[in-house]
Design an enzyme around this catalytic site. Structure first.
Site, PDB file in Angstrom:
ATOM      1  CD  GLU A  64     -72.816  61.542  67.078  1.00 18.03           C
ATOM      2  OE1 GLU A  64     -72.316  60.324  66.713  1.00 18.03           O
ATOM      3  OE2 GLU A  64     -72.264  62.360  66.623  1.00 18.03           O
ATOM      4  N   GLY A  86     -68.305  75.300  44.120  1.00 19.77           N
ATOM      5  CA  GLY A  86     -69.825  75.401  44.842  1.00 19.77           C
ATOM      6  C   GLY A  86     -69.469  75.713  46.238  1.00 19.77           C
ATOM      7  CG  LEU A 128     -83.193  50.915  36.228  1.00 18.56           C
ATOM      8  CD1 LEU A 128     -84.252  49.912  35.823  1.00 18.56           C
ATOM      9  CD2 LEU A 128     -82.960  52.035  35.141  1.00 18.56           C
ATOM     10  CD  GLU A 184     -66.183  60.092  65.462  1.00 21.08           C
ATOM     11  OE1 GLU A 184     -66.750  60.540  64.631  1.00 21.08           O
ATOM     12  OE2 GLU A 184     -66.803  59.704  66.488  1.00 21.08           O
ATOM     13  CG  LEU A 200     -62.321  73.895  38.521  1.00 20.06           C
ATOM     14  CD1 LEU A 200     -61.447  75.273  37.866  1.00 20.06           C
ATOM     15  CD2 LEU A 200     -63.624  74.156  38.385  1.00 20.06           C
ATOM     16  CE  LYS A 213     -91.840  44.544  47.526  1.00 24.97           C
ATOM     17  NZ  LYS A 213     -93.180  45.114  47.304  1.00 24.97           N
TER      18      LYS A 213
END
Length: 971
Positions: free
Chosen positions: A77, A330, A877, A155, A327, A873
């Protein structure tokens, strides 16, 4: 299939053309297809965008690393950025993007490598041409190999003291050694150089072989986001990406079908010693991949229930017992073959002492989910819960706002590896089919025999007997005891108070847009101005969605006047959030979220989401802030947690320390972490209750209302807020305003602060080298913008790519309390701060000549890049809200400043920039420098001659700041 799509396939030699399902309100155009070489493409046309972007996701990652070269996929990479046959210069790609208001990055995961960039909309074609060559003709120069191995090593050095990285690698190290999940994916100088050399392996040859094996078109997914019509984007795609090889040049070895965690590696308790003062319980269950079940989303149903925070939830009961603070639940690691389901609990000390009962309570709740008294099975699962999740998700998809193009393309590139082209956009939101059998099948994996337990605590120091190989994490391993197994398998006989969630009262049902008057203002206007409240308002005229944002800054002198006030203010904020949690969690699920933050001047409230029920949440928050009754048990627990947070600050990375020390050196007021710790130790429950009751004796609110709300409605809400907070109060006197001041450094002097790194185990040093400019003003600000644009890419190329000083190499500008500066920040594992300073100053000196020799055309390109960034831009919102709030929060109300800056940039000259550069960066008699230098344990401080008037050491923050002049307040 429409005739137009059929025609495209015939004329352009593409196939499998389709238009992905999109929201009915989505104005973008999408097209998915395959090139003849097998490359799948997703095109996104947005005529209104100022920024274009693209991403390529390759279906290969660290799982495919050769066993004897860990980190090779990650190294590849890095190497793809180092030049191609068509564009051989190492920094051609990054230079092109930089001078065209763009940027790029990449990441390597277990099964994917993802490259992405953004660029100004009219330079997309040139960027795509350079990008495509990564995958057609990369050079992999030998001259770059050594340096990029060092980049990978740097890294990795950055991550060695990170608890998240350490625990993730520890989890992998417990896996089957024959499974690729066991591998070390980052790589370092030993895996990519030293060890291969000892074994006679040519790493560059291995790199070429890896590329030939895995980098071919059918492994890749390309996403392009541009302002051009779909047809133009399609032509460019065919022209530039058809040259990617259709097939692999070498055959890839087949990945093992072995189980990642065989039975004997599960049902274990792993006790882990962290770097920071963390205390947590983490449960992992190993499951087959759920990607094919995305229509049913069993993991979302279960994580919604287990991770719920309302009354009767696991967290609610644990908090009532004094055992936990937070807590989450997932899926964590997700792969093609398997994934894991995680529950992570931030424990109190009592919770750690009772961790077996905490685990038992979790299993009690799992039984509750699909049971009715003694009966269990899919027929007892709750369809209304699934339907509610589906409705919320449907609303999210329908009213989804734009994201930054660069984030979007990277995300969709990954999604394309998982889902059908037709459902790339909608798949994460789909709750298409209620299939309780699938949910039940999922829950059948949530057993003790299929579980790994991580207990994380500093209390395990000197009680562990193992060290993980790559990061050195100390841990011990033991088998789950029979008592715990029995506790988990049998329901508790005690009424534990657990209950499923109630119907969510915050789910929006009205999505009407308020009528916008023809003369509606384009910027916020002041609609309320009382001694207690100044409120700005702008009704949304751009995004036209039923959404709304509100910022409120509640100013009070009792938040930062002393270290004691500061920690009490922070603790007060945490107690308010804690007390609101069960109520506000329902709103958060329904798409209406809030945050409380403690700032130098007081407390900030930020609410965003659907506007329909916003006032209900806001008034409840304000009522709690005003009338908080401090719970003694939660006070004790949150005080201890805040203490750990403060102490963890002193274990941050070297670069974080350098930023903190800079603020301490030049900004007033600032309290040292040690002062806060000492103050917090003395805070009592009675003190805090008294503090909270007097907090708003005097005060002032400034706020911004923005979105689908008419002026009359927000004025009414604001009046209610004012009446609640400031009943029987007095307006905040100017004399009690928190005055934010900055030290005015002397010309021709370099101020140096030297510190040892907070963490003696961290081998990294850092420097925050700062050139002070002065008070923010339009003229200087645009010149700072131009100079930071000019130096950013060359500095990165020189200091990181060529000199390999460290993985973290940043430059830019940093306004602090109204005073502008230009900085360089480097963190390094192999250079001390003295050497880093020399490299920075050498770069600054050498760049002056580059600037002088720069052609007018190249200079205008760089100025144009600054202008283009300012013209971008707002994507949604909330971005617009944040832009306006940044000005209001500083009490600077020039909403047209950006347009004025653009106008000034159009006329700025190279000579002006050279003069500015000379004055503030180059001329040793004019410039002022504050250099914060953090030394790793292995390095000694520099010796500073006390007689040298051009170099002054800052040895005491307070003494130094008292001796210096201050800039006037800039607001």
């Amino acid at each position: 299939m429409s005739t137009s799509i059929e025609t495209q396939q015939q004329l352009k030699k593409i196939n499998n053309v389709c238009e992905p399902i999109k929201s009915e309100l989505d104005k973008l155009k999408y097209l998915s297809f395959f090139l003849e070489n097998g490359l799948q493409v997703l095109l996104i046309s947005d005529p209104e965008t100022e920024k274009s972007a693209a991403a390529m996701d390759i279906k290969v990652g660290s799982f495919s690393d050769p066993d004897d070269i860990p980190g090779l996929a990650h190294f590849l990479e890095h190497m793809l950025f180092m030049g191609t046959e068509k564009y051989p210069s190492e920094n051609e790609y990054s230079s092109f993007l930089s001078e065209n208001a763009g940027n790029s990055n990449a990441f390597t995961s277990a099964e994917n490598t993802n490259f992405y960039f953004s660029v100004t909309k009219d330079k997309l074609k040139g960027a795509l041409d350079r990008f495509a060559q990564f995958f057609i003709s990369p050079l992999f120069n030998e001259s770059s190999t050594e340096r990029e191995i060092q980049a990978v090593n740097n890294e990795n050095q950055k991550n060695l003291q990170s608890d998240a990285w350490r625990e993730n690698q520890l989890l992998k190290s417990l896996a089957n050694k024959k499974h690729p999940h066991y591998k070390f994916g980052t790589g370092d100088v030993n895996t990519l150089k030293n060890s291969p050399t000892e074994k006679g392996i040519d790493v560059r040859s291995a790199l070429l072989k890896f590329h030939a094996t895995y980098y071919f078109a059918s492994q890749m997914k390309l996403v392009i986001y541009g302002a051009e019509p779909i047809e133009q984007l399609q032509d460019w795609t065919i022209e530039m990406f058809s040259g990617i090889p259709k097939e692999a040049k070498l055959v890839a070895p087949e990945l093992t079908k072995e189980l990642p965690y065989p039975k004997e590696s599960l049902s274990k308790i792993i006790k882990v010693v962290p770097v920071k003062e963390n205390r947590s319980l983490k449960l992992f269950w190993i499951l087959p991949s759920l990607i094919p079940k995305y229509n049913a989303k069993p993991e979302r149903y279960i994580s919604h229930l287990i991770g719920h925070e309302g009354p009767g939830s696991i967290l609610s009961i644990l908090k009532n017992k004094g055992w936990a603070n937070s807590l989450s639940a997932g899926t964590g690691n997700k792969f093609q073959q398997f994934e894991d389901f995680q529950i992570i609990i931030d424990l109190t000390q009592d919770g750690l002492d009772n961790y077996e009962e905490v685990i038992g309570l979790i299993y009690d709740y799992i039984k509750l989910i699909n049971s009715n008294e003694q009966n269990r099975g899919p027929e007892f699962l709750q369809k209304w819960i699934f339907d509610e999740l589906a409705l919320v998700s449907q609303n999210q998809f329908k009213f989804k706002q734009k994201s930054d193009p660069i984030s979007l393309v990277s995300y969709y590139g990954s999604q394309m590896q998982l889902f059908d082209a037709k459902e790339i956009l909608i798949a994460p939101y789909l709750f298409r089919s209620w299939e309780p059998e699938i949910i039940q099948s999922f829950m059948n994996y949530l057993t003790v025999n299929n579980m790994l337990v991580f207990l994380v605590s500093k209390g395990f120091e000197s009680k562990t007997d193992k060290n993980e190989f790559w990061y050195g994490t100390s841990y011990s391993e033991e088998t789950v005891v029979e008592n715990l197994i029995q506790r988990c398998e049998k329901s508790s006989s005690i009424d534990n108070g657990l209950a499923l969630p109630k119907i969510n009262p915050f789910i929006a049902s009205r999505f009407d847009l308020f009528e916008l008057s023809s003369n509606a203002p384009k910027v916020p206007i002041l609609i309320k101005n009382t001694p207690f409240f100044k409120l700005w308002h702008k009704q949304d005229d751009t995004f036209k969605l039923p959404k709304y944002s509100l910022f409120l800054s509640i100013e009070t002198p009792k938040f930062y006047l002393t270290p004691t006030y500061n920690v009490m203010g922070t603790l007060f904020k945490k107690l308010c959030s804690d007390a609101l949690n069960e109520y506000s969690y329902y709103a958060d699920i329904a798409g209406l979220s809030y945050s409380l933050t403690s700032e130098l001047t007081g407390i900030h409230i930020y609410i965003q989401g659907y506007n329909e029920k916003l006032s209900l949440l806001l008034l409840q928050i304000v009522e709690k802030i005003k009338n908080l009754r401090v719970n003694a048990e939660r006070f004790k627990i949150l005080k201890e947690k805040l203490m750990r947070t403060l102490k963890n600050t002193l274990k941050g990375q070297a670069w974080e320390q350098s930023r903190y020390v800079y603020g301490m050196s030049v900004a007033i007021p600032r309290w040292q972490v040690e002062e806060k710790i000492n103050a917090l130790e003395r805070v009592t429950l009675e003190q805090l209750q008294d503090y909270s009751s007097r907090l708003f004796e005097e005060g002032f609110i400034e706020g911004l209302s923005h979105g689908n709300m008419v002026q009359a409605d927000i004025e009414n809400i604001a009046t209610q807020v004012e009446n609640i907070l400031f009943f029987n109060s007095i307006p905040l006197p100017n004399s009690l305003n928190t005055q934010l001041r900055v030290v005015q450094l002397k010309k021709g002097v370099k101020y140096i602060r030297q510190e040892k790194g907070w963490n003696s185990e961290d081998q990294n040093s850092a420097i925050f080298h700062n050139y002070q400019i002065g008070l923010e003003n339009l003229e200087d600000d645009v010149k700072v913008d131009v100079i930071t644009q000019l130096i950013e890419e060359p500095a990165y190329d020189q200091l990181r790519t060529k000199e390999q000083l460290g993985y973290i190499v940043w430059s830019g500008f940093i306004p602090i309390d109204g005073v502008q500066s230009i900085f360089f920040l480097i963190q390094s594992s192999n250079h001390n701060p003295i050497a880093l300073e020399e490299s920075i100053e050498k770069f600054v000196d050498n760049y002056r000549e580059i600037l002088i020799q720069m052609s007018e055309e190249d200079f205008r390109k760089q100025v144009k890049a600054v202008i283009l960034r300012k013209k971008e831009k707002d994507q949604n919102l909330y971005k617009e809200t944040q832009r306006h709030w940044a000005k209001i929060n500083k009490h600077k109300y020039d909403f047209a400043k950006t347009e004025k800056e653009i106008a000034r940039l159009e006329t700025i000259t190279k000579e002006e920039i050279i003069n500015f550069y000379d004055q503030y960066l180059f001329d040793r008699k004019e410039r002022t420098i504050c250099s914060v230098q953090v030394f790793a344990e292995k390095y000694a401080f520099r010796k500073i001659d006390e007689k040298d008037e051009q170099i002054i050491e800052i040895d005491n923050y307070d003494k130094f700041k008292r001796s210096m002049s201050l800039y006037p307040i800039n607001c």
